[in-house]
Design a protein around this motif. Structure first.
Motif, mmCIF file in Angstrom:
data_model
loop_
_atom_site.group_PDB
_atom_site.id
_atom_site.type_symbol
_atom_site.label_atom_id
_atom_site.label_comp_id
_atom_site.label_asym_id
_atom_site.label_seq_id
_atom_site.Cartn_x
_atom_site.Cartn_y
_atom_site.Cartn_z
ATOM 1 N N LEU A 105 0.807 -1.226 0.000
ATOM 2 C CA LEU A 105 0.000 0.000 0.000
ATOM 3 C C LEU A 105 0.838 1.274 0.000
ATOM 4 C CD1 LEU A 105 -2.711 -1.016 2.626
ATOM 5 C CD2 LEU A 105 -2.905 -1.046 0.144
ATOM 6 N N SER A 106 2.140 1.177 -0.068
ATOM 7 C CA SER A 106 2.994 2.359 0.034
ATOM 8 C C SER A 106 2.728 3.374 -1.079
ATOM 9 C CB SER A 106 4.459 1.952 0.048
ATOM 10 O OG SER A 106 4.824 1.371 -1.189
ATOM 11 N N ILE A 107 2.438 2.926 -2.279
ATOM 12 C CA ILE A 107 2.148 3.860 -3.380
ATOM 13 C C ILE A 107 0.886 4.658 -3.064
ATOM 14 C CG2 ILE A 107 1.504 3.975 -5.806
ATOM 15 C CD1 ILE A 107 3.295 1.574 -6.266
ATOM 16 N N TYR A 108 -0.126 3.983 -2.535
ATOM 17 C CA TYR A 108 -1.378 4.667 -2.207
ATOM 18 C C TYR A 108 -1.185 5.648 -1.044
ATOM 19 C CZ TYR A 108 -3.403 1.035 -5.131
ATOM 20 O OH TYR A 108 -3.689 0.201 -6.165
ATOM 21 N N ILE A 109 -0.421 5.208 -0.063
ATOM 22 C CA ILE A 109 -0.161 6.065 1.095
ATOM 23 C C ILE A 109 0.612 7.313 0.667
ATOM 24 C CG2 ILE A 109 1.057 6.219 3.301
ATOM 25 C CD1 ILE A 109 0.373 3.253 3.752
ATOM 26 N N VAL A 110 1.627 7.142 -0.178
ATOM 27 C CA VAL A 110 2.407 8.275 -0.663
ATOM 28 C C VAL A 110 1.517 9.205 -1.497
ATOM 29 C CG1 VAL A 110 4.314 8.940 -2.179
ATOM 30 C CG2 VAL A 110 4.617 7.098 -0.539
ATOM 31 N N GLY A 111 0.661 8.629 -2.332
ATOM 32 C CA GLY A 111 -0.266 9.434 -3.151
ATOM 33 C C GLY A 111 -1.204 10.260 -2.283
ATOM 34 N N ILE A 112 -1.758 9.629 -1.258
ATOM 35 C CA ILE A 112 -2.670 10.346 -0.337
ATOM 36 C C ILE A 112 -1.920 11.451 0.389
ATOM 37 C CG2 ILE A 112 -4.030 10.090 1.770
ATOM 38 C CD1 ILE A 112 -4.859 7.312 0.718
ATOM 39 N N LEU A 113 -0.664 11.156 0.809
ATOM 40 C CA LEU A 113 0.125 12.178 1.505
ATOM 41 C C LEU A 113 0.455 13.354 0.572
ATOM 42 C CD1 LEU A 113 2.534 9.985 3.675
ATOM 43 C CD2 LEU A 113 0.618 11.388 4.441
ATOM 44 N N ILE A 114 0.756 13.065 -0.710
ATOM 45 C CA ILE A 114 1.024 14.148 -1.671
ATOM 46 C C ILE A 114 -0.229 15.001 -1.873
ATOM 47 C CG2 ILE A 114 1.518 14.613 -4.108
ATOM 48 C CD1 ILE A 114 3.478 12.250 -4.023
ATOM 49 N N ILE A 115 -1.386 14.363 -1.996
ATOM 50 C CA ILE A 115 -2.652 15.108 -2.140
ATOM 51 C C ILE A 115 -2.898 15.967 -0.900
ATOM 52 C CG2 ILE A 115 -5.158 14.853 -2.284
ATOM 53 C CD1 ILE A 115 -4.663 12.411 -4.084
ATOM 54 N N LEU A 116 -2.646 15.421 0.293
ATOM 55 C CA LEU A 116 -2.812 16.192 1.530
ATOM 56 C C LEU A 116 -1.848 17.383 1.565
ATOM 57 C CD1 LEU A 116 -3.339 13.458 4.285
ATOM 58 C CD2 LEU A 116 -4.965 15.198 3.520
ATOM 59 N N ILE A 117 -0.610 17.172 1.116
ATOM 60 C CA ILE A 117 0.368 18.272 1.091
ATOM 61 C C ILE A 117 -0.095 19.364 0.130
ATOM 62 C CG2 ILE A 117 2.714 18.879 0.377
ATOM 63 C CD1 ILE A 117 3.627 16.190 1.562
ATOM 64 N N ILE A 118 -0.608 18.968 -1.036
ATOM 65 C CA ILE A 118 -1.113 19.960 -2.011
ATOM 66 C C ILE A 118 -2.286 20.739 -1.431
ATOM 67 C CG2 ILE A 118 -2.247 20.213 -4.253
ATOM 68 C CD1 ILE A 118 -0.471 17.885 -5.240
ATOM 69 N N ILE A 119 -3.199 20.033 -0.791
ATOM 70 C CA ILE A 119 -4.350 20.695 -0.160
ATOM 71 C C ILE A 119 -3.881 21.662 0.923
ATOM 72 C CG2 ILE A 119 -6.377 20.312 1.299
ATOM 73 C CD1 ILE A 119 -6.865 17.726 -0.307
ATOM 74 N N LEU A 120 -2.919 21.243 1.728
ATOM 75 C CA LEU A 120 -2.399 22.114 2.783
ATOM 76 C C LEU A 120 -1.669 23.326 2.207
ATOM 77 C CD1 LEU A 120 -1.146 19.492 5.409
ATOM 78 C CD2 LEU A 120 -3.134 21.011 5.559
ATOM 79 N N ILE B 295 -2.358 24.787 -0.719
ATOM 80 C CA ILE B 295 -3.420 25.684 -1.219
ATOM 81 C C ILE B 295 -4.068 26.412 -0.062
ATOM 82 C CG2 ILE B 295 -5.693 25.719 -2.330
ATOM 83 C CD1 ILE B 295 -4.696 23.387 -4.103
ATOM 84 N N ASN B 296 -4.362 25.684 0.998
ATOM 85 C CA ASN B 296 -4.955 26.295 2.188
ATOM 86 C C ASN B 296 -4.025 27.364 2.770
ATOM 87 O OD1 ASN B 296 -6.721 26.756 4.239
ATOM 88 N ND2 ASN B 296 -6.128 24.982 5.435
ATOM 89 N N MET B 297 -2.733 27.101 2.778
ATOM 90 C CA MET B 297 -1.767 28.071 3.298
ATOM 91 C C MET B 297 -1.781 29.351 2.453
ATOM 92 S SD MET B 297 2.341 27.684 3.869
ATOM 93 C CE MET B 297 2.746 27.857 2.152
ATOM 94 N N PHE B 298 -1.785 29.229 1.097
ATOM 95 C CA PHE B 298 -1.803 30.419 0.240
ATOM 96 C C PHE B 298 -3.097 31.215 0.408
ATOM 97 C CE2 PHE B 298 1.416 28.002 -2.331
ATOM 98 C CZ PHE B 298 2.455 28.881 -2.101
ATOM 99 N N VAL B 299 -4.207 30.518 0.547
ATOM 100 C CA VAL B 299 -5.490 31.193 0.785
ATOM 101 C C VAL B 299 -5.447 31.953 2.104
ATOM 102 C CG1 VAL B 299 -7.946 30.807 1.265
ATOM 103 C CG2 VAL B 299 -6.854 29.651 -0.666
ATOM 104 N N ASN B 300 -4.893 31.325 3.139
ATOM 105 C CA ASN B 300 -4.794 31.974 4.447
ATOM 106 C C ASN B 300 -3.841 33.178 4.402
ATOM 107 O OD1 ASN B 300 -6.616 30.331 5.727
ATOM 108 N ND2 ASN B 300 -5.066 28.871 6.432
ATOM 109 N N ILE B 301 -2.753 33.060 3.674
ATOM 110 C CA ILE B 301 -1.822 34.190 3.554
ATOM 111 C C ILE B 301 -2.516 35.372 2.877
ATOM 112 C CG2 ILE B 301 0.249 34.984 2.327
ATOM 113 C CD1 ILE B 301 1.499 32.237 2.917
#
Length: 166
Positions: free
Chosen positions: A11-26, A28-34
């Motif tokens: 499951l490492s590929i899926y876990i890494v993919g989910i973590l990359i998506i979470l990083i991208i979301i975070l 985007i959220n950071m730029f919106v907050n800035i």
């Protein structure tokens, strides 16, 4: 333990993919907050312009005091306006005059009738009749555009003309 490592490898590929998506979301959220913080800071600077070392409560209190003073000034100005408007309505505003020849044996249009009315059509009609031997002047009060005295044709004309100027 071996099972966990094996599940992780599968499951490492899926876990890494989910973590990359979470990083991208975070991100985007950071730029919106800035951006939101920058807008808020800009509004705060506008609110506190020209003020040093005051807390926001003192600043808002001073603005509220200014608003109260402006409201009081506004009420005073409104009262003065109403007083002036009341006086202006009582001033002469509607005036009409007609000159005419009262008698055939008199040379020019030396007789006249003049209506002097305020905004409520209250006032006076003044008539001066010029003759060779004498001159006579009459004043007839007008109340709401109506005279309680009989009016001559010329007086009726100037009264209607003055009332229609409103």
């Amino acid at each position: 333990m071996q099972n966990i490592i094996e599940i992780y490898n599968n499951l490492s590929i899926y876990i890494v993919g989910i973590l990359i998506i979470l990083i991208i979301i975070l991100l985007i959220n950071m730029f919106v907050n800035i951006k939101a913080i920058n807008r808020l800071e800009s509004k705060y600077r506008k609110l506190t312009r020209g003020v040093e070392n005051n807390n926001i409560e003192e600043l808002i209190e001073s603005y509220m005091d200014k608003i109260d003073n402006i409201n009081n000034d506004s009420i005073k100005i409104k009262n003065e306006y109403n007083g002036i408007n009341e006086k202006v309505n009582k001033c002469l505003q509607n005036i009409s005059i007609v000159r005419y020849k009262a008698f055939e044996d008199v040379g020019s249009d030396l007789s006249f009738s003049i209506a002097l009315l305020d905004n409520n059509n209250d006032g006076v009609v003044i008539t001066s009749i010029y003759g060779r031997n004498e001159s006579t002047t009459y004043a007839k009060p007008i109340d709401k555009g109506i005279s309680r005295y009989d009016l001559s044709d010329e007086e009726e004309y100037v009264l209607k003309d003055a009332v229609s100027k409103k």
